[in-house]
Design an enzyme around this catalytic site. Structure first.
Site, PDB file in Angstrom:
ATOM      1  N   ARG A  44      65.257  10.117   6.347  1.00 41.50           N
ATOM      2  CA  ARG A  44      65.872  11.375   6.866  1.00 41.50           C
ATOM      3  C   ARG A  44      65.528  11.694   8.192  1.00 41.50           C
ATOM      4  O   ARG A  44      66.285  12.237   9.052  1.00 41.50           O
ATOM      5  CB  ARG A  44      64.912  12.658   5.887  1.00 41.50           C
ATOM      6  CG  ARG A  44      65.971  12.835   4.710  1.00 41.50           C
ATOM      7  CD  ARG A  44      65.257  13.687   3.585  1.00 41.50           C
ATOM      8  NE  ARG A  44      64.870  15.066   4.071  1.00 41.50           N
ATOM      9  CZ  ARG A  44      64.057  15.585   3.405  1.00 41.50           C
ATOM     10  NH1 ARG A  44      63.207  15.305   2.683  1.00 41.50           N
ATOM     11  NH2 ARG A  44      63.822  16.968   3.851  1.00 41.50           N
TER      12      ARG A  44
ATOM     13  N   ARG B 283      55.311  20.151   0.123  1.00 40.11           N
ATOM     14  CA  ARG B 283      56.214  21.374  -0.018  1.00 40.11           C
ATOM     15  C   ARG B 283      56.412  21.439  -1.622  1.00 40.11           C
ATOM     16  O   ARG B 283      56.931  20.582  -2.403  1.00 40.11           O
ATOM     17  CB  ARG B 283      57.225  21.398   0.541  1.00 40.11           C
ATOM     18  CG  ARG B 283      58.383  22.032   0.453  1.00 40.11           C
ATOM     19  CD  ARG B 283      59.369  22.260   1.182  1.00 40.11           C
ATOM     20  NE  ARG B 283      60.181  20.953   1.359  1.00 40.11           N
ATOM     21  CZ  ARG B 283      61.152  20.687   2.309  1.00 40.11           C
ATOM     22  NH1 ARG B 283      61.381  21.491   3.143  1.00 40.11           N
ATOM     23  NH2 ARG B 283      61.516  19.493   2.301  1.00 40.11           N
TER      24      ARG B 283
ATOM     25  N   LYS C 291      62.292  25.037   9.711  1.00 39.82           N
ATOM     26  CA  LYS C 291      63.528  25.771  10.015  1.00 39.82           C
ATOM     27  C   LYS C 291      63.765  26.884   8.647  1.00 39.82           C
ATOM     28  O   LYS C 291      64.029  28.085   8.770  1.00 39.82           O
ATOM     29  CB  LYS C 291      64.674  24.962   9.689  1.00 39.82           C
ATOM     30  CG  LYS C 291      64.576  23.701  10.891  1.00 39.82           C
ATOM     31  CD  LYS C 291      65.911  22.949  10.768  1.00 39.82           C
ATOM     32  CE  LYS C 291      66.069  21.980   9.535  1.00 39.82           C
ATOM     33  NZ  LYS C 291      65.343  21.136   9.363  1.00 39.82           N
TER      34      LYS C 291
ATOM     35  N   ARG D 148      74.434  19.187  12.269  1.00 43.02           N
ATOM     36  CA  ARG D 148      73.787  17.904  12.373  1.00 43.02           C
ATOM     37  C   ARG D 148      74.056  16.840  13.075  1.00 43.02           C
ATOM     38  O   ARG D 148      73.593  15.805  13.100  1.00 43.02           O
ATOM     39  CB  ARG D 148      73.353  17.566  10.968  1.00 43.02           C
ATOM     40  CG  ARG D 148      72.241  18.201  10.169  1.00 43.02           C
ATOM     41  CD  ARG D 148      72.157  17.741   8.897  1.00 43.02           C
ATOM     42  NE  ARG D 148      70.536  17.557   8.439  1.00 43.02           N
ATOM     43  CZ  ARG D 148      70.107  18.381   7.604  1.00 43.02           C
ATOM     44  NH1 ARG D 148      70.542  19.614   7.444  1.00 43.02           N
ATOM     45  NH2 ARG D 148      68.844  18.181   7.225  1.00 43.02           N
TER      46      ARG D 148
ATOM     47  N   ARG E 175      61.306  18.925  -4.389  1.00 37.95           N
ATOM     48  CA  ARG E 175      62.685  18.513  -4.241  1.00 37.95           C
ATOM     49  C   ARG E 175      62.686  16.836  -4.486  1.00 37.95           C
ATOM     50  O   ARG E 175      61.724  15.973  -4.021  1.00 37.95           O
ATOM     51  CB  ARG E 175      63.163  18.631  -2.669  1.00 37.95           C
ATOM     52  CG  ARG E 175      63.807  20.030  -2.603  1.00 37.95           C
ATOM     53  CD  ARG E 175      63.987  20.373  -1.330  1.00 37.95           C
ATOM     54  NE  ARG E 175      64.689  19.527  -0.168  1.00 37.95           N
ATOM     55  CZ  ARG E 175      64.824  19.794   1.023  1.00 37.95           C
ATOM     56  NH1 ARG E 175      64.742  20.916   1.696  1.00 37.95           N
ATOM     57  NH2 ARG E 175      65.125  18.907   1.929  1.00 37.95           N
TER      58      ARG E 175
HETATM   59  P1  AP5 Z   1      60.348  23.970   5.804  1.00 36.45           P
HETATM   60  O1  AP5 Z   1      60.606  25.443   6.318  1.00 36.45           O
HETATM   61  O2  AP5 Z   1      60.840  23.925   4.285  1.00 36.45           O
HETATM   62  O3  AP5 Z   1      61.025  23.076   6.787  1.00 36.45           O
HETATM   63  P2  AP5 Z   1      62.584  22.824   6.918  1.00 36.45           P
HETATM   64  O4  AP5 Z   1      62.732  22.380   8.482  1.00 36.45           O
HETATM   65  O5  AP5 Z   1      63.398  23.628   6.479  1.00 36.45           O
HETATM   66  O6  AP5 Z   1      62.665  21.584   6.239  1.00 36.45           O
HETATM   67  P3  AP5 Z   1      63.950  20.696   5.200  1.00 36.45           P
HETATM   68  O7  AP5 Z   1      63.161  19.631   4.683  1.00 36.45           O
HETATM   69  O8  AP5 Z   1      64.435  21.898   4.245  1.00 36.45           O
HETATM   70  O9  AP5 Z   1      64.704  20.126   6.159  1.00 36.45           O
HETATM   71  P4  AP5 Z   1      66.082  19.123   6.034  1.00 36.45           P
HETATM   72  O10 AP5 Z   1      66.670  19.515   7.412  1.00 36.45           O
HETATM   73  O11 AP5 Z   1      65.427  17.954   5.937  1.00 36.45           O
HETATM   74  O12 AP5 Z   1      66.782  19.601   4.633  1.00 36.45           O
HETATM   75  P5  AP5 Z   1      67.917  20.248   4.432  1.00 36.45           P
HETATM   76  O13 AP5 Z   1      67.713  21.124   3.199  1.00 36.45           O
HETATM   77  O14 AP5 Z   1      68.734  21.238   5.548  1.00 36.45           O
HETATM   78  O15 AP5 Z   1      58.736  23.737   5.865  1.00 36.45           O
HETATM   79  C1  AP5 Z   1      58.564  22.336   5.248  1.00 36.45           C
HETATM   80  C2  AP5 Z   1      56.993  22.639   4.679  1.00 36.45           C
HETATM   81  O16 AP5 Z   1      56.103  22.833   5.782  1.00 36.45           O
HETATM   82  C3  AP5 Z   1      56.804  24.053   3.669  1.00 36.45           C
HETATM   83  O17 AP5 Z   1      55.993  23.786   2.592  1.00 36.45           O
HETATM   84  C4  AP5 Z   1      56.443  24.943   4.820  1.00 36.45           C
HETATM   85  O18 AP5 Z   1      55.362  26.028   3.841  1.00 36.45           O
HETATM   86  C5  AP5 Z   1      55.547  24.179   5.764  1.00 36.45           C
HETATM   87  N1  AP5 Z   1      55.458  24.670   6.938  1.00 36.45           N
HETATM   88  C6  AP5 Z   1      56.454  25.521   7.681  1.00 36.45           C
HETATM   89  N2  AP5 Z   1      56.199  25.879   8.838  1.00 36.45           N
HETATM   90  C7  AP5 Z   1      54.822  25.386   8.868  1.00 36.45           C
HETATM   91  C8  AP5 Z   1      53.821  25.627   9.899  1.00 36.45           C
HETATM   92  N3  AP5 Z   1      54.044  26.263  11.339  1.00 36.45           N
HETATM   93  N4  AP5 Z   1      52.343  24.876   9.825  1.00 36.45           N
HETATM   94  C9  AP5 Z   1      52.314  24.203   8.668  1.00 36.45           C
HETATM   95  N5  AP5 Z   1      53.137  24.399   7.623  1.00 36.45           N
HETATM   96  C10 AP5 Z   1      54.442  24.686   7.794  1.00 36.45           C
HETATM   97  O19 AP5 Z   1      68.853  19.173   4.022  1.00 36.45           O
HETATM   98  C11 AP5 Z   1      68.800  18.343   2.942  1.00 36.45           C
HETATM   99  C12 AP5 Z   1      69.713  17.141   2.912  1.00 36.45           C
HETATM  100  O20 AP5 Z   1      71.372  17.761   2.694  1.00 36.45           O
HETATM  101  C13 AP5 Z   1      69.928  16.201   4.101  1.00 36.45           C
HETATM  102  O21 AP5 Z   1      69.060  15.207   4.162  1.00 36.45           O
HETATM  103  C14 AP5 Z   1      71.501  15.941   4.114  1.00 36.45           C
HETATM  104  O22 AP5 Z   1      71.725  14.983   3.181  1.00 36.45           O
HETATM  105  C15 AP5 Z   1      72.168  17.080   3.364  1.00 36.45           C
HETATM  106  N6  AP5 Z   1      72.485  18.065   4.572  1.00 36.45           N
HETATM  107  C16 AP5 Z   1      72.296  19.443   4.598  1.00 36.45           C
HETATM  108  N7  AP5 Z   1      73.000  19.924   5.593  1.00 36.45           N
HETATM  109  C17 AP5 Z   1      73.834  19.013   6.084  1.00 36.45           C
HETATM  110  C18 AP5 Z   1      74.757  18.931   7.110  1.00 36.45           C
HETATM  111  N8  AP5 Z   1      74.977  20.009   8.075  1.00 36.45           N
HETATM  112  N9  AP5 Z   1      75.242  17.680   7.370  1.00 36.45           N
HETATM  113  C19 AP5 Z   1      75.132  16.641   6.584  1.00 36.45           C
HETATM  114  N10 AP5 Z   1      74.344  16.577   5.606  1.00 36.45           N
HETATM  115  C20 AP5 Z   1      73.678  17.672   5.443  1.00 36.45           C
END
Ligand code: AP5
Length: 218
Positions: free
Chosen positions: A172, A127, A13, A88, A161
């Site tokens: 997660r 990552r 994402k 979410r 992270r």
């Molecule tokens: P990346 O693009 O970083 O993936 P992502 O989907 O953004 O993953 P996240 O881990 O950031 O998502 P998340 O939803 O867990 O975390 P968030 O920060 O929102 O890609 C991952 C890796 O793969 C990278 O190294 C990239 O280079 C590689 N890659 C990408 N595409 C690829 C491909 N096609 N092929 C190969 N490799 C690839 O949330 C973190 C925490 O915050 C949550 O757990 C929760 O506690 C809290 N939180 C955030 N938002 C909310 C909400 N709305 N409500 C409640 N809690 C929340």
């Protein structure tokens, strides 16, 4: 144009949101990045968020809805935004519907990035990001061109992270399947859901998304 990128942790994402931000001039709105900024600042909210994020659980809906409302009211969001990490839960999606209706900001598409759980663990565990400019990398899928040096800014310090470890990733993923996956039928019923093969290479994922969005204007 306003979009949601939906998918499990590590689905890509953030990677795709950054590319869309550059190509379409939309504002990336990442609730995860906003929470990590709070943690870094040491605020009361940040201290609460740190503990919840390290357990791999979700923050309370009321906090996230208020945070999102304040963020999309900022001037840069008026040109259109990509939501990365919000909504979410179904209550967050319902609150977003109300907000978009009240502010006259229609939702164009909800794009689901479909990725197998096994691939997600590999993506998350490899990552890392540049400490200076935030550029994202992966040990296997997107290494620095010169090892140890950021391609974008030349920085030499990198961050992994705190929640990117095997134990937290399991929690997660569990939170995604239990609390976030119900949004797929929710947006399906609204006729907004579009599905993309998130297992494909990054460039191919971008191509599939751009086929849905059409060419950028101007
Ligand atoms: P990346 O693009 O970083 O993936 P992502 O989907 O953004 O993953 P996240 O881990 O950031 O998502 P998340 O939803 O867990 O975390 P968030 O920060 O929102 O890609 C991952 C890796 O793969 C990278 O190294 C990239 O280079 C590689 N890659 C990408 N595409 C690829 C491909 N096609 N092929 C190969 N490799 C690839 O949330 C973190 C925490 O915050 C949550 O757990 C929760 O506690 C809290 N939180 C955030 N938002 C909310 C909400 N709305 N409500 C409640 N809690 C929340």
């Amino acid at each position: 144009m306003n979009l949601i990128l939906l998918g499990p942790p590590g689905a890509g994402k953030g990677t795709q949101a950054k590319l869309l931000e550059e190509r379409y001039g939309l504002a990336q709105v990442s609730t995860g990045d906003m929470l990590r900024a709070e943690v870094k600042s040491g605020s009361e909210l940040g201290q609460k968020a740190k503990a919840i994020m390290e357990r791999g659980e979700l923050m309370p809906d009321s906090i996230m809805i208020a945070m999102l409302g304040a963020r999309v009211a900022q001037p840069d969001a008026s040109r259109g935004f990509i939501l990365d990490g919000f909504p979410r839960t179904v209550p967050q999606a319902e609150a977003l519907d109300v907000l978009l209706r009240e502010t006259g900001m229609p939702l164009a598409h909800v794009i689901e990035l479909q990725v197998d759980d096994a691939a997600l663990v590999e993506r998350i565990s490899g990552r890392f990001t540049c400490a200076k400019c935030g550029e994202g990398y992966h040990d296997r899928f997107k290494a620095c061109r010169i090892a140890g040096t950021c391609d974008k800014c030349g920085g030499t310090e990198f961050i992994r992270r705190a929640d990117d470890n095997a134990a937290t990733v399991g929690a997660r993923l569990e939170a995604y399947h239990r609390q976030t996956a119900p949004l797929l039928p929710y947006y399906g019923a609204q006729g907004k859901l579009r599905v993309v093969d998130g297992m494909a290479e990054m460039a191919e994922v971008s191509r599939q998304i751009e086929a849905i969005l059409g060419a950028p204007r101007g």
